[in-house]
Every structure is written in C-alpha cells, then in structure tokens.
Design a protein around this motif. Structure first.
Motif, short mmCIF file in Angstrom:
data_model
loop_
_atom_site.label_atom_id
_atom_site.label_comp_id
_atom_site.label_asym_id
_atom_site.label_seq_id
_atom_site.Cartn_x
_atom_site.Cartn_y
_atom_site.Cartn_z
N SER A 230 -4.47 -4.48 -8.85
CA SER A 230 -3.08 -4.32 -8.46
C SER A 230 -2.88 -3.14 -7.52
CB SER A 230 -2.25 -4.09 -9.70
OG SER A 230 -1.05 -3.45 -9.38
N SER A 231 -2.03 -3.31 -6.55
CA SER A 231 -1.73 -2.22 -5.64
C SER A 231 -0.30 -1.73 -5.79
CB SER A 231 -1.94 -2.69 -4.20
OG SER A 231 -0.99 -3.69 -3.89
N SER A 232 0.39 -2.19 -6.80
CA SER A 232 1.79 -1.79 -6.94
C SER A 232 1.90 -0.33 -7.35
CB SER A 232 2.49 -2.68 -7.97
OG SER A 232 1.99 -2.43 -9.25
N PRO A 233 2.93 0.33 -6.88
CA PRO A 233 3.08 1.75 -7.21
C PRO A 233 3.14 1.98 -8.71
CG PRO A 233 5.11 0.85 -6.25
CD PRO A 233 4.04 -0.18 -6.07
N GLY A 234 3.70 1.02 -9.42
CA GLY A 234 3.80 1.14 -10.87
C GLY A 234 2.47 1.08 -11.59
N SER A 235 1.41 0.69 -10.90
CA SER A 235 0.09 0.74 -11.53
C SER A 235 -0.74 1.90 -10.98
CB SER A 235 -0.65 -0.58 -11.35
OG SER A 235 -0.96 -0.81 -9.99
N ILE A 236 -0.65 2.13 -9.67
CA ILE A 236 -1.51 3.15 -9.05
C ILE A 236 -1.11 4.57 -9.46
CG2 ILE A 236 -2.25 4.16 -6.86
CD1 ILE A 236 -3.42 1.41 -7.33
N TYR A 237 0.16 4.89 -9.36
CA TYR A 237 0.55 6.27 -9.64
C TYR A 237 0.33 6.64 -11.10
CZ TYR A 237 2.13 6.49 -4.84
OH TYR A 237 2.16 6.49 -3.46
N PRO A 238 0.68 5.79 -12.04
CA PRO A 238 0.33 6.12 -13.43
C PRO A 238 -1.17 6.24 -13.64
CG PRO A 238 2.03 4.44 -13.39
CD PRO A 238 1.58 4.62 -11.96
N ALA A 239 -1.96 5.42 -12.94
CA ALA A 239 -3.42 5.51 -13.09
C ALA A 239 -3.91 6.87 -12.59
CB ALA A 239 -4.11 4.39 -12.32
N LEU A 240 -3.37 7.33 -11.46
CA LEU A 240 -3.76 8.63 -10.94
C LEU A 240 -3.38 9.75 -11.91
CD1 LEU A 240 -2.92 8.13 -7.18
CD2 LEU A 240 -5.18 8.68 -8.12
N LYS A 241 -2.25 9.58 -12.56
CA LYS A 241 -1.85 10.58 -13.56
C LYS A 241 -2.82 10.60 -14.73
CE LYS A 241 3.02 11.50 -12.93
NZ LYS A 241 4.38 11.10 -13.33
N ARG A 242 -3.22 9.43 -15.17
CA ARG A 242 -4.21 9.37 -16.25
C ARG A 242 -5.49 10.09 -15.84
NH1 ARG A 242 -2.42 3.92 -16.66
NH2 ARG A 242 -4.22 3.05 -15.58
N LEU A 243 -5.95 9.81 -14.64
CA LEU A 243 -7.20 10.41 -14.16
C LEU A 243 -7.07 11.93 -14.07
CD1 LEU A 243 -8.16 7.82 -11.40
CD2 LEU A 243 -9.40 8.23 -13.52
N GLN A 244 -5.92 12.40 -13.66
CA GLN A 244 -5.71 13.84 -13.60
C GLN A 244 -5.69 14.45 -14.98
OE1 GLN A 244 -2.78 15.50 -10.44
NE2 GLN A 244 -2.24 13.34 -10.63
N LYS A 245 -5.02 13.76 -15.89
CA LYS A 245 -4.91 14.30 -17.24
C LYS A 245 -6.28 14.42 -17.90
CE LYS A 245 -1.22 12.77 -19.31
NZ LYS A 245 -0.37 11.88 -20.15
N LEU A 246 -7.17 13.52 -17.54
CA LEU A 246 -8.53 13.55 -18.08
C LEU A 246 -9.45 14.47 -17.28
CD1 LEU A 246 -8.92 9.71 -18.74
CD2 LEU A 246 -8.80 11.48 -20.50
N ASN A 247 -8.89 15.13 -16.28
CA ASN A 247 -9.68 16.01 -15.41
C ASN A 247 -10.78 15.28 -14.66
OD1 ASN A 247 -8.31 18.45 -16.04
ND2 ASN A 247 -9.33 18.42 -18.03
N LEU A 248 -10.55 14.04 -14.33
CA LEU A 248 -11.55 13.29 -13.58
C LEU A 248 -11.30 13.39 -12.08
CD1 LEU A 248 -11.76 10.09 -15.84
CD2 LEU A 248 -13.01 12.24 -16.03
N VAL A 249 -10.05 13.64 -11.71
CA VAL A 249 -9.73 13.88 -10.30
C VAL A 249 -8.78 15.07 -10.19
CG1 VAL A 249 -9.91 11.40 -9.81
CG2 VAL A 249 -7.65 12.42 -10.14
N VAL A 250 -8.75 15.68 -9.02
CA VAL A 250 -7.77 16.72 -8.72
C VAL A 250 -7.09 16.40 -7.40
CG1 VAL A 250 -8.71 18.68 -9.97
CG2 VAL A 250 -9.61 18.10 -7.70
N GLN A 251 -5.90 16.96 -7.27
CA GLN A 251 -5.13 16.78 -6.06
C GLN A 251 -5.31 18.02 -5.20
OE1 GLN A 251 -1.20 15.76 -7.23
NE2 GLN A 251 -0.70 14.70 -5.32
N GLU A 252 -5.85 17.85 -4.00
CA GLU A 252 -5.95 19.01 -3.12
C GLU A 252 -4.55 19.34 -2.63
OE1 GLU A 252 -8.28 17.97 0.28
OE2 GLU A 252 -6.70 16.73 1.14
N ASN A 253 -4.29 20.65 -2.49
CA ASN A 253 -2.95 20.95 -1.98
C ASN A 253 -3.02 21.35 -0.52
OD1 ASN A 253 -4.31 23.15 -2.86
ND2 ASN A 253 -2.49 24.29 -3.49
#
Lengths: 187, 187
Positions: free
Chosen positions: B42-65
């Motif tokens: 799925s490419s819908s925002p309702g799936s991608i953005y929550p997935a990115l949040k999950r990955l961040q919460k698990l410390n698997l990805v970081v957001q460069e600023n």
DNA sequence: GTTGCCATGTAAACTGTTACATGATTTC
DNA sequence: GAAATCATGTAACAGTTTACATGGCAAC
C-alpha cells in the motif's frame, strides 16, 4: 433508509463462490481454506464467522436449519438468489489495469467460479481481455527492465526478473486456457 | 519494563529495506510503492506514515533534520545500526514450508534486499533452501492435481493449473538465480 | 494567479490476527 | 474414558482503507 454496508471483501466472494459449488458449514469452509491451496485466504474462526455474518446480513447466503435431534449443529450455508446475482456481477466486472498490477489473484478467483454462471461468450471475453491487459503490462515491465537493469543491484535485478517471469507465466496460461475453452463444445 | 511492541510487518521491512538502498522522505516512499511494481504494498498515507512512526519508535530508522530555510519539509529517513541488524535478521530467517504456500512474496522481498548485507554463502543457502522447498510443495500440488483433476469443474481445473504453472516458474527462477550467483566471483 | 504536484498527517470504520472459550461427536 | 476433531463463537488488538485536511512550491 441508511445505507451503511460496504461492498463484500475478496474473502466474502471466495466463500460465496465456494457455497455455489457445495453447501458447507462454517467449519467446512475453514477446512477448505486450510487444506486446499486455493487461496491465501485466512481460515481462522475470527475471519470466517464474521464473514458469514456479513454475507447473511446482506442476504447473500442463508443458513439451512437442519437440527440434529440431539441438540446441535450441522446447519450449512446456501447462496440466495441475490447472492448468485452478486457473484455473477462480481465475476462480470470488466478487468482494469490495476487488477493486473495490484490484485491479479482476484482475477483467478473470479475465473475459478465462472463455470456454471457465465455464458461461453463472457468467459471468452474475460480471457481475451485478461491476455490483452497482461500483455500490455508485461511490455511495460520489460521496457522498464531494459532501462533500469544496469542500475539495479544484482539481487534487485534478479527479483525483477522473477516478476517478469511470473507475468509471462500468467500470459502463457491465459493463452492456453483460451484455446481450451475455444475447443470446448458450446453448452 | 513493559514490552509491548509486536514485530514489524512486511510493509515495515519493505520500507526498511528501501531505506538501506536510498534515504527517502515519506512521500518518496509512497511514490516508489505507487509507481514501481515492487510490491503490492500500500502507498496510502494512512499506511506509510504510521509505518514510519513504528520504525522510529523501534529505533530502526531516524529522520535526518535537513531544514530548508523557508519553513519546511525535506527530511529523509535513514536506517540506524539497529535497523540494519533487524533487516539482516529478517533476511536470514530459515525458510519454512508455510512461507512457500502462504507468503512466498515475502521471500522475494527478502531476496531483493540481500545484496550488501548477507555473505555469499548465506545467499546461496537461501536459494538452495528455496529451491528444495518449492520443489517439495510443487510435488504435493501435482500429486493433488492428479488425484482431483477429474472431479474439478473445468474452470477450477484451469485455475489449479495456473497455480502449478506459477510454482514451476518460481522453481525455474530459483535455479537460474542460483547459477547466476554461483558464477559471480566471490568478492 | 491558478492548477497540479510535493509533503505530511489524522480520524473513523472495517478486516483480520491471535488467543481464549465452550461443548458435541468420533475414534481408539 | 481419554484424546482428537468437529463446530461455533468472542474479545482485544493491530493494521489498512478511505476520506479529509493543510500548506509549500513549481509551472504555465
């Protein structure tokens, strides 16, 4: 007057199609999804029983009441006329490009249930459209591959090749199925 | 001490794998899933953005600023060392029979990301196991077909034949991929 | 200067997963 | 009479879909 229900899911149609071949209990349906390859569909009670409830609420299936003397449970589900109409509508939908790229499995499911419910012409049309659209998509994939293959890492490229091989198989199957149906005596 | 998170989903790993090839914004990931065939995901925002949040919460990805002077938004996501470790673990899991029958797409996804992260031996093992287990499953399918083909309605039989053809393609691909890797010079 | 794409998010509704629970029937 | 299987369901939770919402930037 409130119209609230969304359209049935793929699982709903899979069950509805099965019930057109053979009346089954909820448990029977679960076993079919568990044992036969047909369908990556879930067989868990938490998916099957709610699905059957949805189908009942939409009047697409009914539960025959065949009570065994001692208590209990043996009642099977049957499609209603509305259910049959719905199944036919679902199978008769035109194939759109997104079906090919995103949900091709649904097309095979639709095809698998067509036997007694669509005309020979409709079945042939389905396969003609299927073949045409798979071919179009395959051409796109191959063009993309030619362009990008050199930039892809080895594993990416091999995975891509798998995708192409899979669509070639779809097309090959479609052509063979078409010939098979054409050779079949009408009626 | 409360350990609450379930393990990442396939979509999560698909994103994590992509970010190992190229840092991307959320929007960039959405476009990749939308345009490239890679993934029925799925490419819908309702799936991608929550997935990115999950990955961040698990410390698997970081957001460069990387703030653009005027206000806003261009910050991309990068894998962390923990993310890399997790991806490697996921790719290194042994293949079990249910993977073949129920979630074979996941195996191709795992394969697609192996390039820089697994050893040559691990890659070869993966393909050897894949081929062996596809062959086993194919043998079962064919045996079932021989038994049941005569009882199946025409469309059911053709659909089944499609399933068999698809698994034959998987196996053929697996053999070819194995040869390709074997011919590749080890580092 | 307005259309369209870049970019990110949220809320409601729904589906499906996992785990639990219960009881009847069949088989050994 | 115990174990396996038939048979049906529920509850908590997690993930996805769909729709809505907002604002910046680019092109024409």
């Amino acid at each position: 007057m409130s119209k609230k229900q969304t359209s049935p899911t793929d699982l709903d149609f899979a069950i509805l199609g099965l019930l057109h071949q053979q009346a089954e209990t909820g448990y029977g349906i679960r076993k079919i999804f568990e044992t036969t390859a047909l369908g990556n569909y879930s067989s868990s009670p938490g998916s099957i029983y709610p699905a059957l409830k949805r189908l009942q609420k939409l009047n697409l299936v009914v539960q025959e009441n065949q009570l065994t003397e001692s208590g209990a449970n043996k009642s099977r589900f049957l499609p209603t006329p509305i259910g049959t109409k719905m199944l036919i509508e679902w199978m008769s939908q035109p194939i759109v490009p997104e079906d090919i790229s995103k949900s091709i499995e649904q097309l095979f499911l639709r095809f698998a249930f067509m036997d007694n419910h669509l005309s020979r012409a409709q079945k042939l049309d389905f396969l003609l459209s299927f073949n045409e659209q798979v071919k179009t998509y395959l051409t796109e994939l191959e063009a993309y591959y030619q362009q990008e293959a050199d930039n892809l890492p080895l594993h990416g490229r091999l995975a891509f090749e798998h995708g192409i091989a899979t669509y070639r198989t779809h097309l090959k199957w479609g052509k063979k199925a078409l010939v098979t149906l054409q050779q079949t005596k009408d009626k």
